[in-house]
Design a protein around this motif. Structure first.
Motif, mmCIF file in Angstrom:
data_model
loop_
_atom_site.group_PDB
_atom_site.id
_atom_site.type_symbol
_atom_site.label_atom_id
_atom_site.label_comp_id
_atom_site.label_asym_id
_atom_site.label_seq_id
_atom_site.Cartn_x
_atom_site.Cartn_y
_atom_site.Cartn_z
ATOM 1 N N UNK A 1 0.548 -2.046 -9.737
ATOM 2 C CA UNK A 1 1.024 -0.941 -8.903
ATOM 3 C C UNK A 1 -0.137 -0.184 -8.261
ATOM 4 N N UNK A 2 -1.330 -0.269 -8.856
ATOM 5 C CA UNK A 2 -2.508 0.402 -8.314
ATOM 6 C C UNK A 2 -3.695 -0.554 -8.299
ATOM 7 N N UNK A 3 -4.326 -0.687 -7.133
ATOM 8 C CA UNK A 3 -5.510 -1.542 -7.004
ATOM 9 C C UNK A 3 -6.628 -0.766 -6.320
ATOM 10 N N UNK A 4 -7.753 -0.683 -7.021
ATOM 11 C CA UNK A 4 -8.951 -0.041 -6.487
ATOM 12 C C UNK A 4 -10.026 -1.129 -6.323
ATOM 13 N N UNK A 5 -10.235 -1.568 -5.107
ATOM 14 C CA UNK A 5 -11.221 -2.627 -4.857
ATOM 15 C C UNK A 5 -12.208 -2.199 -3.780
ATOM 16 N N UNK A 6 -12.428 -0.914 -3.657
ATOM 17 C CA UNK A 6 -13.330 -0.375 -2.641
ATOM 18 C C UNK A 6 -14.791 -0.673 -2.967
ATOM 19 N N UNK A 7 -15.632 -0.573 -1.947
ATOM 20 C CA UNK A 7 -17.078 -0.763 -2.082
ATOM 21 C C UNK A 7 -17.434 -2.118 -2.671
ATOM 22 N N UNK A 8 -16.902 -3.159 -2.033
ATOM 23 C CA UNK A 8 -17.233 -4.535 -2.384
ATOM 24 C C UNK A 8 -17.665 -5.277 -1.121
ATOM 25 N N UNK B 1 0.000 -10.632 -0.910
ATOM 26 C CA UNK B 1 1.387 -11.015 -0.636
ATOM 27 C C UNK B 1 2.219 -11.205 -1.891
ATOM 28 N N UNK B 2 1.568 -11.444 -3.032
ATOM 29 C CA UNK B 2 2.299 -11.640 -4.284
ATOM 30 C C UNK B 2 2.357 -10.370 -5.138
ATOM 31 N N UNK B 3 1.739 -9.319 -4.657
ATOM 32 C CA UNK B 3 1.684 -8.064 -5.423
ATOM 33 C C UNK B 3 2.696 -7.069 -4.852
ATOM 34 N N UNK B 4 3.943 -7.412 -4.967
ATOM 35 C CA UNK B 4 5.011 -6.669 -4.299
ATOM 36 C C UNK B 4 5.295 -5.307 -4.918
ATOM 37 N N UNK B 5 4.782 -5.045 -6.113
ATOM 38 C CA UNK B 5 5.010 -3.749 -6.758
ATOM 39 C C UNK B 5 3.942 -2.710 -6.420
ATOM 40 N N UNK B 6 3.008 -3.085 -5.580
ATOM 41 C CA UNK B 6 1.872 -2.226 -5.276
ATOM 42 C C UNK B 6 2.313 -0.903 -4.655
ATOM 43 N N UNK B 7 1.833 0.209 -5.245
ATOM 44 C CA UNK B 7 2.138 1.544 -4.732
ATOM 45 C C UNK B 7 0.909 2.199 -4.111
ATOM 46 N N UNK B 8 -0.262 1.874 -4.649
ATOM 47 C CA UNK B 8 -1.509 2.481 -4.173
ATOM 48 C C UNK B 8 -2.567 1.402 -3.973
ATOM 49 N N UNK B 9 -3.206 1.427 -2.809
ATOM 50 C CA UNK B 9 -4.282 0.481 -2.506
ATOM 51 C C UNK B 9 -5.474 1.222 -1.926
ATOM 52 N N UNK C 1 2.805 3.414 -1.215
ATOM 53 C CA UNK C 1 2.894 4.836 -0.938
ATOM 54 C C UNK C 1 1.594 5.384 -0.345
ATOM 55 N N UNK C 2 0.464 4.924 -0.880
ATOM 56 C CA UNK C 2 -0.838 5.407 -0.412
ATOM 57 C C UNK C 2 -1.733 4.234 -0.038
ATOM 58 N N UNK C 3 -2.265 4.272 1.173
ATOM 59 C CA UNK C 3 -3.183 3.238 1.652
ATOM 60 C C UNK C 3 -4.488 3.887 2.073
ATOM 61 N N UNK C 4 -5.594 3.438 1.471
ATOM 62 C CA UNK C 4 -6.928 3.941 1.784
ATOM 63 C C UNK C 4 -7.787 2.752 2.197
ATOM 64 N N UNK C 5 -8.020 2.588 3.494
ATOM 65 C CA UNK C 5 -8.749 1.407 3.978
ATOM 66 C C UNK C 5 -9.811 1.722 5.026
ATOM 67 N N UNK C 6 -10.428 2.907 5.020
ATOM 68 C CA UNK C 6 -11.462 3.191 6.021
ATOM 69 C C UNK C 6 -12.738 2.386 5.804
ATOM 70 N N UNK C 7 -13.640 2.495 6.777
ATOM 71 C CA UNK C 7 -14.946 1.846 6.716
ATOM 72 C C UNK C 7 -14.836 0.336 6.513
ATOM 73 N N UNK C 8 -13.977 -0.276 7.323
ATOM 74 C CA UNK C 8 -13.874 -1.723 7.404
ATOM 75 C C UNK C 8 -14.030 -2.117 8.872
ATOM 76 N N UNK C 9 -13.544 -3.287 9.238
ATOM 77 C CA UNK C 9 -13.609 -3.737 10.623
ATOM 78 C C UNK C 9 -12.225 -4.175 11.101
ATOM 79 N N UNK C 10 -11.211 -3.500 10.604
ATOM 80 C CA UNK C 10 -9.824 -3.842 10.903
ATOM 81 C C UNK C 10 -9.505 -3.527 12.362
ATOM 82 N N UNK C 11 -8.909 -4.499 13.062
ATOM 83 C CA UNK C 11 -8.627 -4.331 14.480
ATOM 84 C C UNK C 11 -7.190 -3.886 14.742
#
Length: 336
Positions: free
Chosen positions: A68-75, A83-91, A110-120
């Motif tokens: 439900x919560x994944x913190x993978x920032x600063x990698x 696509x298989x993590x359908x219960x995710x609430x916070x990324x 519910x919460x998406x934090x994705x700044x400082x990338x190169x997403x178009x």
């Protein structure tokens, strides 16, 4: 021809990134680096923090199917398949090298934090539960949030947006869309809006008559010639970049709120002491200082405090003076 094929037992999940696997070992989900982890152990994990590790491949994350919560920032991630993590609430996946982000299978997010990338581009059409969106400092040219009717906070500054439709977000409380290429912005449907930063765009007009809860507005570096704040009695701060904008804000406030005795704070950001002094003097000369507080910010140091003291502003705000102050230890030793 000497290609090594890694055979993984069906009870295990393939983890090719050794740094990722080492983190799983640190968390007690694995014991040795062998490119695999027991699926039964990770399938029940609900919160996973693998940030600040230098991970470049998250293959295996698909079997964390209770996450439900994944913190993978600063990698060092260039791809993120959730696509298989359908219960995710916070990324939280900021400070990576992502060029795209597919969240079409994460409808409970519910919460998406994705700044400082190169997403178009960011398609959030399936994320109808989204409440908080932080996607600033990317390369986004298209941001569709019309399906995200529960949104309360959007920070999408420092992208390449030429348009932004927030008409379907009635609960929006905070909108920061600075440093884009917006030529228009309609916030008439966002009656709950309390903070708006639309600075450094190409706006020629901003209509805020429906935003009666607005208490903070930054309209720096646009092409505005007029600002109607007649219906904004809660308004307390406007950030400006030059004397003309300061005079316009003060004049409009005096025109519509002169009898209300409600003070407006005008932030003179990065003016310098001399420009602040000139602006303050001009406002006084024009009879526009009543119910107006001038706040100065930017490049204020101990060495220049005397200059600021005499520049005519009411408040100075700075981090340069308190930066580096040693923390105060308030801990107590309890004894008999």
């Amino acid at each position: 021809d000497n290609i090594e094929v890694k055979e993984i037992n069906s009870d295990y999940t393939y983890i090719p990134d050794q740094i990722f696997e080492q983190r799983l070992i640190d968390l007690g989900y694995d014991d040795i680096i062998d490119e695999q982890v027991l699926t039964a152990i990770i399938s029940n994990v609900e919160s996973l923090d693998i940030s600040w590790r230098g991970i470049s491949d998250l293959t295996g994350i698909e079997d964390f199917n209770s996450l439900t919560e994944l913190y993978c920032n600063n990698n060092s991630l260039t791809n993120l398949d959730l696509s298989q993590n359908s219960d995710l609430r916070l990324l939280e996946c900021h400070w990576n090298n992502l060029t795209s982000l597919d969240l079409s299978q994460n409808s409970d997010l519910i919460t998406l934090v994705c700044p400082w990338n190169e997403i178009a581009s960011l398609d959030l059409s399936q994320n109808t539960a989204l409440t908080n969106l932080y996607c600033f400092t990317n390369q986004i040219t298209n941001l569709n949030v019309t399906s995200c009717t529960a949104l309360e906070r959007v920070e999408c500054g420092a992208n390449q947006l030429t348009s932004l439709d927030v008409s379907q977000n009635p609960s929006l409380n905070i909108l920061f869309c600075e440093s884009n290429q917006l030529t228009s912005l309609d916030v008439s449907q966002n009656t709950a809006l309390s903070s708006l930063n639309c600075s450094y765009n190409n706006l020629t007009n901003i209509e805020i008559s429906q935003n009666t809860e607005l208490t903070y507005l930054n309209i720096d570096a646009n092409q505005l010639t007029n600002l109607d704040i007649a219906n904004n009695p809660s308004f307390i701060e406007i950030e400006v970049r030059n004397e003309k904008e300061a005079i316009t804000a003060a004049a409009m406030w005096q025109q519509f709120h002169a009898d209300a005795e409600i003070r407006l704070v005008i932030m003179l950001d990065n003016f310098g002491a001399e420009r602040c002094k000139t602006t303050a003097a001009k406002l006084t000369e024009m009879g526009l200082r009543e119910n107006i507080l001038l706040e100065a910010s930017g490049n204020i140091t101990f060495d220049t405090l005397d200059d600021w003291f005499e520049c005519g502003v009411d408040v100075i705000s700075t981090s340069a003076i308190n930066r580096g102050v040693k923390p105060l230890d308030l801990s107590m030793i309890m004894g008999d």
